[in-house]
Design a protein around this motif. Structure first.
Motif, PDB file in Angstrom:
ATOM      1  N   THR A  87       0.860  -1.179   0.000  1.00 25.07           N
ATOM      2  CA  THR A  87       0.000   0.000   0.000  1.00 25.07           C
ATOM      3  C   THR A  87       0.896   1.228   0.000  1.00 25.07           C
ATOM      4  O   THR A  87       1.824   1.327   0.794  1.00 25.07           O
ATOM      5  N   THR A  88       0.611   2.167  -0.899  1.00 20.15           N
ATOM      6  CA  THR A  88       1.422   3.367  -1.036  1.00 20.15           C
ATOM      7  C   THR A  88       0.558   4.603  -0.819  1.00 20.15           C
ATOM      8  O   THR A  88      -0.559   4.691  -1.342  1.00 20.15           O
ATOM      9  N   HIS A  89       1.094   5.547  -0.044  1.00 23.16           N
ATOM     10  CA  HIS A  89       0.432   6.832   0.184  1.00 23.16           C
ATOM     11  C   HIS A  89       1.325   7.928  -0.364  1.00 23.16           C
ATOM     12  O   HIS A  89       2.505   7.994  -0.020  1.00 23.16           O
ATOM     13  N   MET A  90       0.773   8.785  -1.213  1.00 23.78           N
ATOM     14  CA  MET A  90       1.556   9.885  -1.769  1.00 23.78           C
ATOM     15  C   MET A  90       0.705  11.147  -1.793  1.00 23.78           C
ATOM     16  O   MET A  90      -0.432  11.136  -2.278  1.00 23.78           O
ATOM     17  N   ARG A  91       1.255  12.220  -1.249  1.00 19.42           N
ATOM     18  CA  ARG A  91       0.557  13.497  -1.250  1.00 19.42           C
ATOM     19  C   ARG A  91       0.900  14.277  -2.509  1.00 19.42           C
ATOM     20  O   ARG A  91       1.994  14.172  -3.053  1.00 19.42           O
ATOM     21  N   MET A  92      -0.079  15.081  -2.940  1.00 20.96           N
ATOM     22  CA  MET A  92       0.081  15.867  -4.164  1.00 20.96           C
ATOM     23  C   MET A  92      -0.996  16.948  -4.173  1.00 20.96           C
ATOM     24  O   MET A  92      -1.961  16.871  -3.409  1.00 20.96           O
ATOM     25  N   MET A  93      -0.816  17.932  -5.028  1.00 29.12           N
ATOM     26  CA  MET A  93      -1.833  18.956  -5.194  1.00 29.12           C
ATOM     27  C   MET A  93      -2.820  18.509  -6.266  1.00 29.12           C
ATOM     28  O   MET A  93      -2.427  18.095  -7.358  1.00 29.12           O
ATOM     29  N   GLU A 100      -4.241  13.214  -0.798  1.00 28.25           N
ATOM     30  CA  GLU A 100      -3.438  12.007  -0.635  1.00 28.25           C
ATOM     31  C   GLU A 100      -4.018  10.898  -1.496  1.00 28.25           C
ATOM     32  O   GLU A 100      -5.207  10.595  -1.434  1.00 28.25           O
ATOM     33  N   LEU A 101      -3.148  10.317  -2.300  1.00 32.37           N
ATOM     34  CA  LEU A 101      -3.511   9.165  -3.133  1.00 32.37           C
ATOM     35  C   LEU A 101      -3.050   7.906  -2.425  1.00 32.37           C
ATOM     36  O   LEU A 101      -1.886   7.790  -2.040  1.00 32.37           O
ATOM     37  N   ASP A 130      -7.515   1.869  -5.597  1.00 32.16           N
ATOM     38  CA  ASP A 130      -6.943   3.099  -5.065  1.00 32.16           C
ATOM     39  C   ASP A 130      -8.027   4.022  -4.537  1.00 32.16           C
ATOM     40  O   ASP A 130      -9.222   3.827  -4.781  1.00 32.16           O
ATOM     41  N   ASN A 131      -7.594   5.017  -3.764  1.00 30.86           N
ATOM     42  CA  ASN A 131      -8.485   6.014  -3.177  1.00 30.86           C
ATOM     43  C   ASN A 131      -7.830   7.380  -3.287  1.00 30.86           C
ATOM     44  O   ASN A 131      -6.606   7.498  -3.327  1.00 30.86           O
ATOM     45  N   LEU A 132      -8.649   8.425  -3.281  1.00 31.10           N
ATOM     46  CA  LEU A 132      -8.159   9.795  -3.298  1.00 31.10           C
ATOM     47  C   LEU A 132      -8.987  10.600  -2.320  1.00 31.10           C
ATOM     48  O   LEU A 132     -10.221  10.574  -2.366  1.00 31.10           O
ATOM     49  N   ARG A 133      -8.305  11.316  -1.418  1.00 28.52           N
ATOM     50  CA  ARG A 133      -9.024  12.107  -0.411  1.00 28.52           C
ATOM     51  C   ARG A 133      -8.233  13.363  -0.078  1.00 28.52           C
ATOM     52  O   ARG A 133      -7.001  13.388  -0.226  1.00 28.52           O
ATOM     53  N   PRO A 134      -8.919  14.429   0.383  1.00 28.84           N
ATOM     54  CA  PRO A 134      -8.182  15.611   0.834  1.00 28.84           C
ATOM     55  C   PRO A 134      -7.422  15.301   2.119  1.00 28.84           C
ATOM     56  O   PRO A 134      -7.892  14.533   2.956  1.00 28.84           O
ATOM     57  N   VAL A 135      -6.248  15.885   2.283  1.00 31.99           N
ATOM     58  CA  VAL A 135      -5.480  15.683   3.507  1.00 31.99           C
ATOM     59  C   VAL A 135      -6.208  16.296   4.693  1.00 31.99           C
ATOM     60  O   VAL A 135      -6.277  15.712   5.777  1.00 31.99           O
ATOM     61  N   ILE A 136      -6.776  17.483   4.515  1.00 30.85           N
ATOM     62  CA  ILE A 136      -7.554  18.141   5.562  1.00 30.85           C
ATOM     63  C   ILE A 136      -9.020  17.823   5.343  1.00 30.85           C
ATOM     64  O   ILE A 136      -9.613  18.190   4.321  1.00 30.85           O
ATOM     65  N   VAL A 137      -9.604  17.120   6.284  1.00 32.03           N
ATOM     66  CA  VAL A 137     -11.000  16.686   6.168  1.00 32.03           C
ATOM     67  C   VAL A 137     -11.910  17.894   5.976  1.00 32.03           C
ATOM     68  O   VAL A 137     -11.779  18.913   6.665  1.00 32.03           O
ATOM     69  N   GLY A 138     -12.814  17.771   5.023  1.00 30.90           N
ATOM     70  CA  GLY A 138     -13.770  18.835   4.765  1.00 30.90           C
ATOM     71  C   GLY A 138     -13.423  19.702   3.574  1.00 30.90           C
ATOM     72  O   GLY A 138     -14.287  20.417   3.063  1.00 30.90           O
ATOM     73  N   GLN A 139     -12.163  19.653   3.125  1.00 25.23           N
ATOM     74  CA  GLN A 139     -11.805  20.414   1.935  1.00 25.23           C
ATOM     75  C   GLN A 139     -12.343  19.721   0.685  1.00 25.23           C
ATOM     76  O   GLN A 139     -12.614  18.526   0.687  1.00 25.23           O
ATOM     77  N   ASP A 140     -12.481  20.476  -0.383  1.00 24.91           N
ATOM     78  CA  ASP A 140     -13.068  19.987  -1.625  1.00 24.91           C
ATOM     79  C   ASP A 140     -11.974  19.818  -2.672  1.00 24.91           C
ATOM     80  O   ASP A 140     -11.199  20.741  -2.926  1.00 24.91           O
ATOM     81  N   LEU A 141     -11.924  18.647  -3.266  1.00 22.88           N
ATOM     82  CA  LEU A 141     -10.961  18.399  -4.341  1.00 22.88           C
ATOM     83  C   LEU A 141     -11.479  18.843  -5.703  1.00 22.88           C
ATOM     84  O   LEU A 141     -10.760  18.762  -6.700  1.00 22.88           O
ATOM     85  N   HIS A 142     -12.740  19.287  -5.753  1.00 24.56           N
ATOM     86  CA  HIS A 142     -13.333  19.795  -6.990  1.00 24.56           C
ATOM     87  C   HIS A 142     -13.294  18.769  -8.110  1.00 24.56           C
ATOM     88  O   HIS A 142     -12.930  19.072  -9.252  1.00 24.56           O
ATOM     89  N   VAL A 143     -13.656  17.535  -7.767  1.00 24.43           N
ATOM     90  CA  VAL A 143     -13.794  16.499  -8.782  1.00 24.43           C
ATOM     91  C   VAL A 143     -15.272  16.166  -8.932  1.00 24.43           C
ATOM     92  O   VAL A 143     -16.067  16.354  -8.009  1.00 24.43           O
ATOM     93  N   ILE A 144     -15.623  15.694 -10.108  1.00 20.66           N
ATOM     94  CA  ILE A 144     -16.999  15.283 -10.381  1.00 20.66           C
ATOM     95  C   ILE A 144     -16.971  13.869 -10.957  1.00 20.66           C
ATOM     96  O   ILE A 144     -15.955  13.441 -11.515  1.00 20.66           O
ATOM     97  N   PRO A 145     -18.064  13.116 -10.816  1.00 21.50           N
ATOM     98  CA  PRO A 145     -18.062  11.723 -11.306  1.00 21.50           C
ATOM     99  C   PRO A 145     -17.640  11.593 -12.759  1.00 21.50           C
ATOM    100  O   PRO A 145     -16.955  10.631 -13.125  1.00 21.50           O
ATOM    101  N   VAL A 161      -5.197  11.755 -11.318  1.00 15.89           N
ATOM    102  CA  VAL A 161      -4.231  12.765 -10.874  1.00 15.89           C
ATOM    103  C   VAL A 161      -3.092  12.919 -11.875  1.00 15.89           C
ATOM    104  O   VAL A 161      -2.558  14.016 -12.044  1.00 15.89           O
ATOM    105  N   ARG A 162      -2.717  11.830 -12.559  1.00 13.97           N
ATOM    106  CA  ARG A 162      -1.678  11.949 -13.578  1.00 13.97           C
ATOM    107  C   ARG A 162      -2.154  12.867 -14.708  1.00 13.97           C
ATOM    108  O   ARG A 162      -1.430  13.740 -15.173  1.00 13.97           O
ATOM    109  N   GLN A 163      -3.373  12.649 -15.149  1.00 12.73           N
ATOM    110  CA  GLN A 163      -3.904  13.437 -16.248  1.00 12.73           C
ATOM    111  C   GLN A 163      -4.166  14.884 -15.826  1.00 12.73           C
ATOM    112  O   GLN A 163      -3.905  15.822 -16.589  1.00 12.73           O
ATOM    113  N   ALA A 164      -4.654  15.073 -14.599  1.00 18.89           N
ATOM    114  CA  ALA A 164      -4.916  16.418 -14.102  1.00 18.89           C
ATOM    115  C   ALA A 164      -3.635  17.223 -13.981  1.00 18.89           C
ATOM    116  O   ALA A 164      -3.646  18.457 -14.093  1.00 18.89           O
TER     117      ALA A 164
END
Length: 197
Positions: A87-93, A100-101, A130-145, A161-164
């Motif tokens: 299992t790998t955790h990597m932070r990114m903008m 965090e991915l 895999d999963n993607l979540r904001p590091v700070i709970v409650g923030q919005d990653l501005h993604v849509i389905p 995230v690679r494409q973004a």
């Protein structure tokens, strides 16, 4: 040397490779033969594309944190292959927000003893989930389905995230959502293990 000793040496080898990888320790080179090949989610080719000057990861500013499960070693003489869940955790903008991915993968190592030392001759990564979540709970990653339309379920957030970030990622990587391709890898690996012994 007993099979038990060989199994322990091989288990230590892959554990050391993962530790060195996470810490960007240059001693990782000693875990591999010079002619080794590596296939991961972001590259495929000779060792230099994985840890050498040709290596290009998405965002080197952030540390990769990984954890591994107990390796399963399949040994036959001077060859072995190892299954290592990781299992790998990597932070990114992501869209201006720190995220965090979390990636679940199964690593398949081909390991050989040439002369007297065990080293890795091939590493192949199988994407599981895999999963993607904001590091700070409650923030919005501005993604849509709709952002995930056409992306593979075994690595959809990694692909996003690679494409973004302006990068590219193949939609033909090994993943558990295509079990026939994973089964083919196991058949090829078992054939390699049995050959020439």
């Amino acid at each position: 040397m007993s099979n038990g000793t060989d199994m322990a040496l091989i288990s230590e080898l892959v554990a050391r490779e993962r530790l060195f990888r996470a810490r960007h320790n240059p001693e990782i080179r000693d875990c591999y033969y010079a002619d080794a090949t590596v296939a991961t989610s972001w590259q495929q080719g000779p060792l230099s594309t994985f840890i050498g000057a040709e290596s290009k990861e998405v965002d080197p500013r952030f540390v990769i944190v990984g954890s591994v499960s107990t390796p399963v070693v399949h040994l036959n003489g001077d060859k072995a292959y190892v299954e290592l869940p990781t299992t790998t955790h990597m932070r990114m903008m992501v869209n201006g927000t720190l995220a965090e991915l979390e990636s679940y993968r199964r690593l398949i190592y081909r390991v050989e003893r040439r002369d007297t030392k065990w080293k890795i001759s091939r590493l192949t990564s199988i994407n599981e989930s895999d999963n993607l979540r904001p590091v700070i709970v409650g923030q919005d990653l501005h993604v849509i389905p709709q952002d995930f339309n056409g992306l593979r379920s075994s690595y959809q957030f990694l692909a996003y995230v690679r494409q973004a970030a302006g990068g590219q990622i193949s939609q033909d990587l090994l993943g558990t959502d295509r079990p026939e391709e994973v089964e083919r890898l196991y058949k090829e690996t078992n054939a390699w293990l049995r050959a020439g012994v």
